[in-house]
Design a protein around this motif. Structure first.
Motif, mmCIF file in Angstrom:
data_model
loop_
_atom_site.group_PDB
_atom_site.id
_atom_site.type_symbol
_atom_site.label_atom_id
_atom_site.label_comp_id
_atom_site.label_asym_id
_atom_site.label_seq_id
_atom_site.Cartn_x
_atom_site.Cartn_y
_atom_site.Cartn_z
ATOM 1 N N GLY A 1 0.854 -1.605 0.052
ATOM 2 C CA GLY A 1 0.514 0.177 0.245
ATOM 3 C C GLY A 1 1.036 1.052 -0.165
ATOM 4 N N ALA B 1 2.417 1.645 -3.662
ATOM 5 C CA ALA B 1 1.841 1.438 -4.591
ATOM 6 C C ALA B 1 1.008 3.362 -4.435
ATOM 7 C CB ALA B 1 0.317 1.115 -4.334
ATOM 8 N N ARG B 2 1.276 3.586 -3.313
ATOM 9 C CA ARG B 2 0.732 5.469 -3.340
ATOM 10 C C ARG B 2 1.725 6.794 -4.404
ATOM 11 N NH1 ARG B 2 -1.562 3.836 1.139
ATOM 12 N NH2 ARG B 2 0.711 4.712 3.097
ATOM 13 N N GLY C 1 2.279 5.853 -6.960
ATOM 14 C CA GLY C 1 1.480 5.605 -8.710
ATOM 15 C C GLY C 1 2.511 4.901 -9.583
ATOM 16 N N CYS D 1 2.910 -2.205 -9.507
ATOM 17 C CA CYS D 1 2.782 -2.771 -7.934
ATOM 18 C C CYS D 1 2.393 -4.234 -8.772
ATOM 19 C CB CYS D 1 2.131 -2.714 -7.112
ATOM 20 S SG CYS D 1 2.590 -0.736 -7.000
ATOM 21 N N PHE E 1 -7.485 -2.927 -1.691
ATOM 22 C CA PHE E 1 -7.173 -2.674 -2.845
ATOM 23 C C PHE E 1 -7.901 -2.770 -3.542
ATOM 24 C CE2 PHE E 1 -2.787 -4.051 -0.031
ATOM 25 C CZ PHE E 1 -2.440 -2.609 -0.178
ATOM 26 N N HIS F 1 -9.919 -1.087 -5.105
ATOM 27 C CA HIS F 1 -9.926 -0.037 -6.249
ATOM 28 C C HIS F 1 -8.122 0.747 -6.875
ATOM 29 C CE1 HIS F 1 -13.889 0.336 -5.228
ATOM 30 N NE2 HIS F 1 -14.003 1.511 -3.547
ATOM 31 N N CYS F 2 -7.168 0.090 -6.378
ATOM 32 C CA CYS F 2 -6.041 0.617 -6.910
ATOM 33 C C CYS F 2 -5.601 -0.197 -8.470
ATOM 34 C CB CYS F 2 -4.635 -0.494 -6.249
ATOM 35 S SG CYS F 2 -5.126 0.836 -4.631
ATOM 36 N N LYS F 3 -5.840 1.014 -9.178
ATOM 37 C CA LYS F 3 -5.938 0.196 -10.853
ATOM 38 C C LYS F 3 -4.179 -0.312 -10.790
ATOM 39 C CE LYS F 3 -10.015 2.014 -12.894
ATOM 40 N NZ LYS F 3 -10.632 0.978 -11.973
ATOM 41 N N ASN F 4 -3.151 0.453 -10.229
ATOM 42 C CA ASN F 4 -2.013 -0.145 -9.989
ATOM 43 C C ASN F 4 -0.858 -0.776 -9.316
ATOM 44 O OD1 ASN F 4 -2.669 1.609 -7.742
ATOM 45 N ND2 ASN F 4 0.287 2.140 -8.187
ATOM 46 N N ILE F 5 -2.284 -2.034 -8.970
ATOM 47 C CA ILE F 5 -1.524 -3.203 -7.773
ATOM 48 C C ILE F 5 -2.883 -4.315 -8.952
ATOM 49 C CG2 ILE F 5 -1.983 -4.341 -5.758
ATOM 50 C CD1 ILE F 5 -1.631 -1.793 -3.972
#
Ligand SMILES: C[S@@+](CC[C@H](N)C(=O)[O-])C[C@H]1O[C@@H](n2cnc3c(N)ncnc32)[C@H](O)[C@@H]1O
Length: 167
Positions: A28, A31-32, A34, A37, A54, A56-60
């Motif tokens: 986390g 990933a913040r 950007g 991951c 996660f 909602h985290c599109k980069n994970i």
């Protein structure tokens, strides 16, 4: 987390791959920033919790399974330098174990055999590398890395740190 972040900045890496998601704290935090991951977790329950945390985290991207099995397939799709945070191992409590307490031998073999030689590889818990519980001896691991010849290696603050010899 600060150590991982410092290497990401120093080597200007856009990709982070972690083995052992656990509660997702390092994931986390990184990933913040950007970057893209990936995290692999053996425990189905811990992976499920991370998928919820996660979602909602599109980069994970999360993978459930044994990193020694999953990592080689992922490496086949990677053609850029990555920061590897190799931290997937049995740690007691709710953590999972595969046939071996640590997949580090297979992980490192796969990464050192990858055509990209500009990765940064950080291996947590250097103190565990004492020849017990499926861990290699630290000296044997360091010798293997030095014989490979592509990475400089040092151990500091309980982290084995491999950095590329050529930029
Ligand atoms: C020390 S914790 C990871 C901590 C996390 N990387 C962090 O920085 O917050 C180790 C995790 O690795 C997982 N694990 C154990 N063996 C594994 C394997 N072969 N492949 C992937 N994950 C594994 C455990 O279930 C546990 O959640």
């Amino acid at each position: 987390m600060l150590v991982v972040e410092s290497y990401l900045k120093k080597f200007r890496l856009d990709y982070f791959l972690e083995t052992g998601t656990y509660l997702g704290e390092t994931l986390g935090y990184i990933a913040r920033r950007g970057l893209q991951c990936i995290s692999i977790e053996l425990s189905p329950e811990l992976c499920r919790q991370a998928q919820i945390r996660f979602k909602h985290c599109k980069n994970i991207k999360l993978f459930q399974g044994d990193s020694s099995q999953i990592l080689p397939g992922l490496l086949g799709q990677i053609n850029k330098p990555v920061l590897f945070w190799l931290d997937g191992h049995y740690s007691g409590g709710i953590t999972a174990t595969a046939e071996t307490h640590t997949p580090i031998n297979a992980e490192l073999k796969a990464i050192l055999g990858h055509p990209v030689k500009q990765h940064v590889i950080l291996i947590d818990d250097a103190h565990c590398f004492d020849g017990t519980n499926d861990y290699p001896y630290l000296d044997d691991l360091l010798r293997l890395i030095r014989e490979d010849g592509c990475y400089s290696v040092e151990v500091s603050m309980d982290i084995i740190r491999l950095t590329p010899k050529k930029g």
